[in-house]
Design a protein around this motif. Sequence first.
Motif, PDB file in Angstrom:
ATOM      1  N   CYS A   5     -16.659  -7.379   5.531  1.00 30.61           N
ATOM      2  CA  CYS A   5     -17.810  -6.699   4.806  1.00 30.61           C
ATOM      3  C   CYS A   5     -19.185  -7.292   5.288  1.00 30.61           C
TER       4      CYS A   5
ATOM      5  N   LEU B  50      -8.307   0.121   0.573  1.00 30.04           N
ATOM      6  CA  LEU B  50      -8.118  -1.392   0.999  1.00 30.04           C
ATOM      7  C   LEU B  50      -9.475  -1.858   1.174  1.00 30.04           C
ATOM      8  N   TYR B  51      -9.558  -2.987   0.857  1.00 31.72           N
ATOM      9  CA  TYR B  51     -10.939  -3.629   1.129  1.00 31.72           C
ATOM     10  C   TYR B  51     -10.866  -4.998   2.042  1.00 31.72           C
ATOM     11  N   PHE B  52     -11.448  -5.031   3.171  1.00 31.17           N
ATOM     12  CA  PHE B  52     -11.247  -6.246   3.938  1.00 31.17           C
ATOM     13  C   PHE B  52     -12.665  -6.933   3.855  1.00 31.17           C
ATOM     14  N   ALA B  53     -12.366  -7.947   2.881  1.00 30.77           N
ATOM     15  CA  ALA B  53     -13.551  -8.802   2.661  1.00 30.77           C
ATOM     16  C   ALA B  53     -14.166  -9.341   3.879  1.00 30.77           C
TER      17      ALA B  53
ATOM     18  N   GLU C 236       0.660  -1.100   0.017  1.00 31.39           N
ATOM     19  CA  GLU C 236      -0.133   0.061   0.129  1.00 31.39           C
ATOM     20  C   GLU C 236       0.835   1.346   0.277  1.00 31.39           C
TER      21      GLU C 236
ATOM     22  N   ARG D 139      -6.359  -7.197  -0.487  1.00 33.19           N
ATOM     23  CA  ARG D 139      -7.265  -5.962  -0.070  1.00 33.19           C
ATOM     24  C   ARG D 139      -7.020  -4.803  -0.785  1.00 33.19           C
TER      25      ARG D 139
ATOM     26  N   ALA E   9     -14.758  -1.950   6.490  1.00 37.02           N
ATOM     27  CA  ALA E   9     -14.382  -2.819   5.625  1.00 37.02           C
ATOM     28  C   ALA E   9     -13.652  -2.220   4.538  1.00 37.02           C
ATOM     29  N   ARG E  10     -13.922  -0.916   4.383  1.00 40.87           N
ATOM     30  CA  ARG E  10     -13.134  -0.331   3.326  1.00 40.87           C
ATOM     31  C   ARG E  10     -12.411   1.137   4.221  1.00 40.87           C
TER      32      ARG E  10
ATOM     33  N   LYS F 236      -2.259  -7.993   1.973  1.00 40.57           N
ATOM     34  CA  LYS F 236      -2.551  -6.788   1.597  1.00 40.57           C
ATOM     35  C   LYS F 236      -2.753  -6.732   0.339  1.00 40.57           C
TER      36      LYS F 236
END
Length: 291
Positions: free
Chosen positions: A46, A40-43, A31, A253, A88-89, A250
């Motif tokens: 979510c 960054l998306y933390f599935a 990142e 993400r 999550a974002r 990462k």
Amino acid sequence: MRYSTHDGPGIRTTVFFKGCPLACWWCHNPESQSFQPEVLYFAERCRHCGDCLAACPENAIEHADGAVRTTAACRRCGHCAEVCLAEARRMAGRRVTVAGLLAEIEKDVVFFDDSGGGVTLSGGEPLAQPEFAAALLAACRERRIHTVIETCGFVPLGTLLEAALAADAVLFDLKLVDAAKHRLHTGAPNAAILRNLAELAARHPAVSVRIPVVPGINDSEADVHQFAQYLAGIQTPVELLPYHHTGAAKYARLGRTYRLDATRQPAAADLARFADALARAGLTVTIGDAQ
Ligand code: SF4
Ligand code: SF4
């Protein structure tokens, strides 16, 4: 990052500059490679509520097949992260001023004083933003705060020397001596890096070299021989940093692919052999924590 104990002496506050001229395959801070803020998306966090889709002014978020994806239309405004209650974002990277950063740093001065620590400029590549780095180093020096620069060395020599002389110590990350392998695994040539390190070590009293040891990439007999030959003429302390795939998650993400999924941490015996070869070249070598 507060309370860091890996980026120089004592307890340190590390400032990660966003943006790097290299793109190392093993980078555990992907990142920090782009100069722009990123989502960054933390599935796993979510809840699929759709709030981010509704908030995005660019229609840059897709919700399909049980996943939320950011498309190339994203303009990095951060609205989606602001509305996501599940966190999550999240945005990686924000614009700061030297004054704002110093206000944060000064909260940690008591830890610096007790431990002999200070501030480390890391990244990314801090010297890819040389004016900001210079201003931060000068402000720290005014306040008698110890400073370390961590650099990949792929910057103009003048920039490197000027910043280094304004800092108390330099951690120089050297990835490979072999030119073709360096270009393949970092995306950049290394002739200037090798030249810069030699020039820097001749002028600055506190330069240390750090080598990330990545099995199958820079730990062959030929690689170790090249490191030993080159560093014998530099004679700075060397720290070997064993590869670890802590940064792998990462990449997902960021919606990127991690290339070293099959790579494992180097064995202790292999690290010892690497260290022995450098020690035989007259170098002082330590083996650090996994990176
Ligand atoms: S707002 Fe957050 S929790 Fe809701 S769908 Fe978007 S990323 Fe998932
Ligand atoms: S950062 Fe802005 S443009 Fe990008 S996905 Fe989020 S809301 Fe949309």
